[in-house]
Design an enzyme around this catalytic site. Sequence first.
Site, PDB file in Angstrom:
ATOM      1  NE  ARG A   1      -0.551   0.057   4.987  1.00  0.00           N
ATOM      2  CZ  ARG A   1      -1.206  -0.019   6.151  1.00  0.00           C
ATOM      3  NH1 ARG A   1      -2.519  -0.145   6.151  1.00  0.00           N
ATOM      4  NH2 ARG A   1      -0.534   0.023   7.275  1.00  0.00           N
TER       5      ARG A   1
ATOM      6  N   GLY B   1       9.571  -2.470   0.589  1.00  0.00           N
ATOM      7  CA  GLY B   1      10.524  -2.529   1.681  1.00  0.00           C
ATOM      8  C   GLY B   1       9.879  -2.381   3.044  1.00  0.00           C
TER       9      GLY B   1
ATOM     10  CE  LYS C   1      19.638  -0.150  13.453  1.00  0.00           C
ATOM     11  NZ  LYS C   1      18.305   0.425  13.516  1.00  0.00           N
TER      12      LYS C   1
ATOM     13  N   GLY D   1       9.987   4.444  27.095  1.00  0.00           N
ATOM     14  CA  GLY D   1      10.300   3.078  26.716  1.00  0.00           C
ATOM     15  C   GLY D   1      11.768   2.938  26.363  1.00  0.00           C
ATOM     16  CB  SER D   2      14.604   1.843  28.023  1.00  0.00           C
ATOM     17  OG  SER D   2      14.424   0.664  28.792  1.00  0.00           O
TER      18      SER D   2
ATOM     19  CD  GLU E   1      11.535  -0.091  30.368  1.00  0.00           C
ATOM     20  OE1 GLU E   1      10.630  -0.889  30.684  1.00  0.00           O
ATOM     21  OE2 GLU E   1      11.736   0.278  29.189  1.00  0.00           O
TER      22      GLU E   1
ATOM     23  CB  ALA F   1       9.985   3.873  22.172  1.00  0.00           C
TER      24      ALA F   1
ATOM     25  N   GLY G   1       6.255  -0.074  22.662  1.00  0.00           N
ATOM     26  CA  GLY G   1       5.904  -1.357  22.066  1.00  0.00           C
ATOM     27  C   GLY G   1       5.173  -1.205  20.755  1.00  0.00           C
TER      28      GLY G   1
ATOM     29  CG  HIS H   1      46.552 -10.648  17.793  1.00  0.00           C
ATOM     30  ND1 HIS H   1      45.996 -10.087  18.918  1.00  0.00           N
ATOM     31  CD2 HIS H   1      47.758 -10.023  17.614  1.00  0.00           C
ATOM     32  CE1 HIS H   1      46.819  -9.187  19.404  1.00  0.00           C
ATOM     33  NE2 HIS H   1      47.899  -9.116  18.641  1.00  0.00           N
TER      34      HIS H   1
END
Length: 470
Positions: A35, A39, A51, A185-186, A208, A274, A276, A449
Site C-alpha cells: 500500500r 521494503g 542506522k 520506553g527503553s 522505563e 516507544a 511497544g 589477532h
Amino acid sequence: MADQFDLIIIGSGPGGYVTAIRASQLGLKTAIVERDKLGGICLNWGCIPTKALLRTSEIYHLMHRADEFGLAAKDISFDIKKVVERSRKVSGRLSGGVGMLMKKHKITVIEGEARLEKGTAAPKVVVKGKDKKDTAFTAKHVILATGARARTIPQAGLEPDGKQIWSYREAMVPETMPKSLLVIGSGAIGIEFASFYKTMGADVTVVEMMDRVLPVEDEEISAFAAKQFKKQGMNLITGAQVEKLEKSAKSVKATIKTKDGKSQVIEVEKVILAIGITGNIENIGLEALGVRTDRGHVVIDGYGKTNVKGLYAIGDVAGPPWLAHKASHEGIICVEKIAGQNPHTMDTRNIPGCTYCHPQVASVGLTEAKAKEAGHQVKVGRFPFVGNGKAIALGEDQGLIKTIFDAKTGELLGAHMVGAEVTELIQGFMVGKVLETTEQELMHAIFPHPTLSEMMHESVLDAYDRVLHI
C-alpha cells in the site's frame, strides 16, 4: 476459473519481499501487494534509516574526540536537514533495490490496500488501488506480512500528534533538533533514538516501566549499558511510568510515577513514544473469515499456517520477537513448506537481537537468569573490552562479552555483548548455537589477532578458568 497466482503476499517488508523471492526461486507464480513503498517499515521508516542517523551521530561523536587521535577539528556542527536527507536517500536507494529484485524474479507488484474475502483454495484478495477501485485476485495460497505499528495509550495522552509527541516516523525526520526530549520506553527503538538525540546534543530523559533499561537483555549487560548512558549525561528513570502528557504551545509536561508511589513532573520540548508495537490485523477481513488472533497478532503453527485454509502469516503480524531477520526467515520456512519442501521449524532461542545505540548491545540465547530458571547448572565467562588490544587501539575500551554454558554438557546457552561493533560479532555465537557447538570447539578455534572477536574466545576461556589476557 483458475487461480491467477500460486501465491499472493500482502506486505513487502523484509518478511514479504524475501518470501516472494524465495517463492519465485521455487517456481511459484507470485504477486506481492503493497500500500505504500516497497521494503515496508524496516527499509523506509525503521531499521535502515535509523542506522543511517546513528552513523551520523557516531561520526559526530568521533569528531569531538579528534584530539585523542592526534587530529584537530574545530567549529564542529551539523545541519539537521542534511542529516535527515541522507537518511531518506539511504532508504530510497534500498526501496528501489527491492523493486529491481521484484522485476528480476518476475514477481508481480500490486499497488494498493488489500483485504481478504471468502475464497475457495484460499481467501480472495481484494485490492483498493490508488484510483479507489477494487480489483479481486485469487491464489492457491495467501501470506499475510502486514507488519506492525507503534502502540499508543490515548487515554493517558500517549498518542503521537506529529508535532510535539512523536512516533518513530516523526523522530526520524525532525525539522529542528530539540533541546530537550523525553523517550518513553527503553527497548531497542527507544534507546536507539535516545542515543542518537543525546549524541547530537539534546537533553534526553528515558522512562522505563521495568526496573532497568533494555529489560530483555541479560541483567549484567543492561547494567553496563546503563552506566555508559549515564556517563554520557542521559537521565534514566526506571521502575516508573508516564501517567499523562499535557501539551502547551512549545512544550510537553509529563507526569511520571514510580513504583513506590512518588510522582514528578518534567517539561520537555518533544516526546518520543516507544512503548511497544501491535500487529496490523485490523481492516483486512480477518474477523469475517474467523482467523484466530491473540493479543494483537495472528496465531500460526510452526510453519506460518493459520486456522483458515490457504492463509498464512509471518513476521511482526504473527507475534514476537519483532525483528526483521525473524520475519525473513519465518517467511522462507513458510513458503518452502507451501512448495512441498521439508523445512526446519524456527528455534526462537537462536534468533539474535541487536540494539545500535552507543555502546551497541547484542545477544543470542538465554540470559544467565533464564538459564538458571530453566534448570541449568551454568558456567559463565566474561571478558572486558579493556583487555583487548584492538579495542584499545580503536579508542573503544568500554564493553563486555559474556558467555553462558551448561556446566554438564558444555552447550552454549547464551551470549551477551555490549560495546563497539558487537552487532557484527554476535553472528559468530549464533552460528555456534545452530551447530550445537560446545565449549571445546570454541576453545580450540583460532581467532585472528588483533581483532575484537578475540574477546569472544577469551570469554569462553574465562568460563572454564583458562582466560589469558585479564
